[in-house]
Design a protein around this motif. Structure first.
Motif, PDB file in Angstrom:
ATOM      1  N   GLU A 161      10.888  30.890  -7.201  1.00 47.24           N
ATOM      2  CA  GLU A 161       9.948  31.210  -8.281  1.00 47.24           C
ATOM      3  C   GLU A 161       8.945  30.075  -8.515  1.00 47.24           C
ATOM      4  OE1 GLU A 161       9.394  34.257  -9.324  1.00 47.24           O
ATOM      5  OE2 GLU A 161      10.946  34.673  -7.846  1.00 47.24           O
ATOM      6  N   ILE A 162       9.372  28.836  -8.327  1.00 46.30           N
ATOM      7  CA  ILE A 162       8.436  27.709  -8.422  1.00 46.30           C
ATOM      8  C   ILE A 162       7.413  27.816  -7.295  1.00 46.30           C
ATOM      9  CG2 ILE A 162       8.199  25.194  -8.189  1.00 46.30           C
ATOM     10  CD1 ILE A 162      10.941  24.968  -9.609  1.00 46.30           C
ATOM     11  N   VAL A 163       7.877  28.136  -6.105  1.00 42.00           N
ATOM     12  CA  VAL A 163       6.964  28.301  -4.966  1.00 42.00           C
ATOM     13  C   VAL A 163       5.963  29.413  -5.259  1.00 42.00           C
ATOM     14  CG1 VAL A 163       6.864  29.104  -2.564  1.00 42.00           C
ATOM     15  CG2 VAL A 163       8.473  27.315  -3.206  1.00 42.00           C
ATOM     16  N   ARG A 164       6.426  30.526  -5.826  1.00 44.83           N
ATOM     17  CA  ARG A 164       5.528  31.636  -6.177  1.00 44.83           C
ATOM     18  C   ARG A 164       4.437  31.146  -7.141  1.00 44.83           C
ATOM     19  NH1 ARG A 164       6.556  37.085  -5.932  1.00 44.83           N
ATOM     20  NH2 ARG A 164       8.793  36.711  -5.704  1.00 44.83           N
ATOM     21  N   THR A 165       4.834  30.363  -8.131  1.00 42.41           N
ATOM     22  CA  THR A 165       3.877  29.820  -9.103  1.00 42.41           C
ATOM     23  C   THR A 165       2.881  28.885  -8.419  1.00 42.41           C
ATOM     24  OG1 THR A 165       5.473  30.024 -10.901  1.00 42.41           O
ATOM     25  CG2 THR A 165       3.661  28.456 -11.226  1.00 42.41           C
ATOM     26  N   GLU A 166       3.374  28.002  -7.559  1.00 43.96           N
ATOM     27  CA  GLU A 166       2.502  27.053  -6.859  1.00 43.96           C
ATOM     28  C   GLU A 166       1.534  27.791  -5.932  1.00 43.96           C
ATOM     29  OE1 GLU A 166       2.326  23.633  -7.447  1.00 43.96           O
ATOM     30  OE2 GLU A 166       3.626  24.205  -9.111  1.00 43.96           O
ATOM     31  N   LEU A 167       2.015  28.811  -5.231  1.00 43.25           N
ATOM     32  CA  LEU A 167       1.131  29.619  -4.379  1.00 43.25           C
ATOM     33  C   LEU A 167       0.037  30.277  -5.220  1.00 43.25           C
ATOM     34  CD1 LEU A 167       3.602  31.354  -1.928  1.00 43.25           C
ATOM     35  CD2 LEU A 167       1.604  30.023  -1.259  1.00 43.25           C
ATOM     36  N   GLY A 168       0.419  30.772  -6.387  1.00 43.68           N
ATOM     37  CA  GLY A 168      -0.571  31.389  -7.277  1.00 43.68           C
ATOM     38  C   GLY A 168      -1.663  30.405  -7.681  1.00 43.68           C
ATOM     39  N   LYS A 169      -1.276  29.168  -7.974  1.00 46.20           N
ATOM     40  CA  LYS A 169      -2.270  28.130  -8.324  1.00 46.20           C
ATOM     41  C   LYS A 169      -3.201  27.854  -7.143  1.00 46.20           C
ATOM     42  CE  LYS A 169       0.904  25.572 -11.342  1.00 46.20           C
ATOM     43  NZ  LYS A 169       1.637  24.286 -11.438  1.00 46.20           N
ATOM     44  N   ILE A 170      -2.616  27.717  -5.959  1.00 50.28           N
ATOM     45  CA  ILE A 170      -3.415  27.459  -4.755  1.00 50.28           C
ATOM     46  C   ILE A 170      -4.384  28.612  -4.514  1.00 50.28           C
ATOM     47  CG2 ILE A 170      -3.311  27.213  -2.232  1.00 50.28           C
ATOM     48  CD1 ILE A 170      -0.498  25.856  -2.721  1.00 50.28           C
ATOM     49  N   ASN A 171      -3.877  29.834  -4.619  1.00 50.56           N
ATOM     50  CA  ASN A 171      -4.727  31.005  -4.386  1.00 50.56           C
ATOM     51  C   ASN A 171      -5.892  31.056  -5.369  1.00 50.56           C
ATOM     52  OD1 ASN A 171      -2.929  31.663  -2.378  1.00 50.56           O
ATOM     53  ND2 ASN A 171      -2.099  33.458  -3.417  1.00 50.56           N
ATOM     54  N   ARG A 172      -5.639  30.744  -6.635  1.00 52.20           N
ATOM     55  CA  ARG A 172      -6.723  30.758  -7.635  1.00 52.20           C
ATOM     56  C   ARG A 172      -7.808  29.729  -7.283  1.00 52.20           C
ATOM     57  NH1 ARG A 172      -7.031  32.311 -13.308  1.00 52.20           N
ATOM     58  NH2 ARG A 172      -5.805  34.195 -13.506  1.00 52.20           N
ATOM     59  N   ILE A 173      -7.383  28.542  -6.870  1.00 52.30           N
ATOM     60  CA  ILE A 173      -8.353  27.513  -6.490  1.00 52.30           C
ATOM     61  C   ILE A 173      -9.184  27.985  -5.304  1.00 52.30           C
ATOM     62  CG2 ILE A 173      -8.570  25.205  -5.445  1.00 52.30           C
ATOM     63  CD1 ILE A 173      -6.100  24.419  -7.213  1.00 52.30           C
ATOM     64  N   LEU A 221      -9.671  31.149  -4.313  1.00 49.07           N
ATOM     65  CA  LEU A 221     -10.525  32.282  -4.729  1.00 49.07           C
ATOM     66  C   LEU A 221     -11.742  31.762  -5.494  1.00 49.07           C
ATOM     67  CD1 LEU A 221      -7.869  34.922  -5.860  1.00 49.07           C
ATOM     68  CD2 LEU A 221      -9.399  35.084  -3.872  1.00 49.07           C
ATOM     69  N   ALA A 222     -11.550  30.750  -6.325  1.00 49.50           N
ATOM     70  CA  ALA A 222     -12.673  30.189  -7.090  1.00 49.50           C
ATOM     71  C   ALA A 222     -13.742  29.639  -6.151  1.00 49.50           C
ATOM     72  CB  ALA A 222     -12.177  29.097  -8.038  1.00 49.50           C
ATOM     73  N   ARG A 223     -13.344  29.061  -5.031  1.00 45.95           N
ATOM     74  CA  ARG A 223     -14.331  28.567  -4.071  1.00 45.95           C
ATOM     75  C   ARG A 223     -15.181  29.701  -3.505  1.00 45.95           C
ATOM     76  NH1 ARG A 223     -10.166  25.164  -2.150  1.00 45.95           N
ATOM     77  NH2 ARG A 223     -10.395  23.151  -3.156  1.00 45.95           N
ATOM     78  N   ILE A 224     -14.556  30.844  -3.270  1.00 46.52           N
ATOM     79  CA  ILE A 224     -15.280  32.016  -2.779  1.00 46.52           C
ATOM     80  C   ILE A 224     -16.269  32.495  -3.833  1.00 46.52           C
ATOM     81  CG2 ILE A 224     -15.058  34.464  -2.144  1.00 46.52           C
ATOM     82  CD1 ILE A 224     -12.240  33.684  -1.037  1.00 46.52           C
ATOM     83  N   VAL A 225     -15.798  32.611  -5.066  1.00 53.05           N
ATOM     84  CA  VAL A 225     -16.611  33.131  -6.162  1.00 53.05           C
ATOM     85  C   VAL A 225     -17.763  32.183  -6.498  1.00 53.05           C
ATOM     86  CG1 VAL A 225     -16.534  33.639  -8.647  1.00 53.05           C
ATOM     87  CG2 VAL A 225     -14.739  34.483  -7.140  1.00 53.05           C
TER      88      VAL A 225
END
Length: 169
Positions: A148-160, A162-166
């Motif tokens: 679950e910690i890994v899931r949370t960390e992956l979510g943070k990485i993905n948001r960062i 995605l923000a670069r794309i946007v």
């Protein structure tokens, strides 16, 4: 820009052909399930809609999907050669001493032996020492808690990512 206006980067992403958008999303997250979910929800009206879709898709990933997502990440302290994304995200290791690099390698190997996958952390903005301390803290976690910690960390990485794309002009 108003909260409901679409940024140029988001508009470009929404307009990509499906195969090109899939390739962009797979650079964000190696999980095909995650990418498929985000593709299916296009077009996005706002960046927040895209982030929310990414978060929802991450929350629903199975253990196999998480393993696929983690496989796309290099170990801390060893970014993929020629990959500017992993190098940028692991910038905190740039000035690390050889002693710290060796310690992290040893900890990464111990973590991988215990959990069967690389140690995953959102490394953006963290120092080498902070990442080392996080491995030391997390290596004693039960596997379910660590997943679950890994899931949370992956979510943070993905948001960062995605923000670069946007935010691209």
């Amino acid at each position: 820009m108003t909260p409901t206006s679409t940024s140029p980067g988001l508009a470009r992403f929404n307009a990509l052909e499906e195969h090109a958008a899939r390739a962009v999303l797979q650079e964000v997250c190696a999980s095909t399930t995650w990418a498929r979910r985000l593709l299916a929800a296009r077009p996005y009206a706002t960046a927040e809609d895209l982030y929310a879709a990414g978060d929802a898709a991450m929350a629903d990933l199975t253990a196999d999907d998480l393993a696929e997502a983690m496989a796309g990440h290099p170990p801390i302290g060893r970014p993929k050669p020629g990959d500017p994304t992993s190098a940028r995200e692991q910038r905190g290791m740039a000035g690390a001493s050889e002693e710290l690099r060796a310690e992290l390698l040893e900890l990464n190997l111990a973590y991988q032996e215990r959990f069967g996958h690389v140690f995953l952390i959102c490394a953006t903005g963290r120092t080498g020492e902070q990442m080392r301390d996080a491995v030391k803290e997390r290596i004693g976690n039960p596997p379910e808690r660590e997943r679950e910690i890994v899931r949370t960390e992956l979510g943070k990485i993905n948001r960062i990512r995605l923000a670069r794309i946007v935010e691209e002009d």
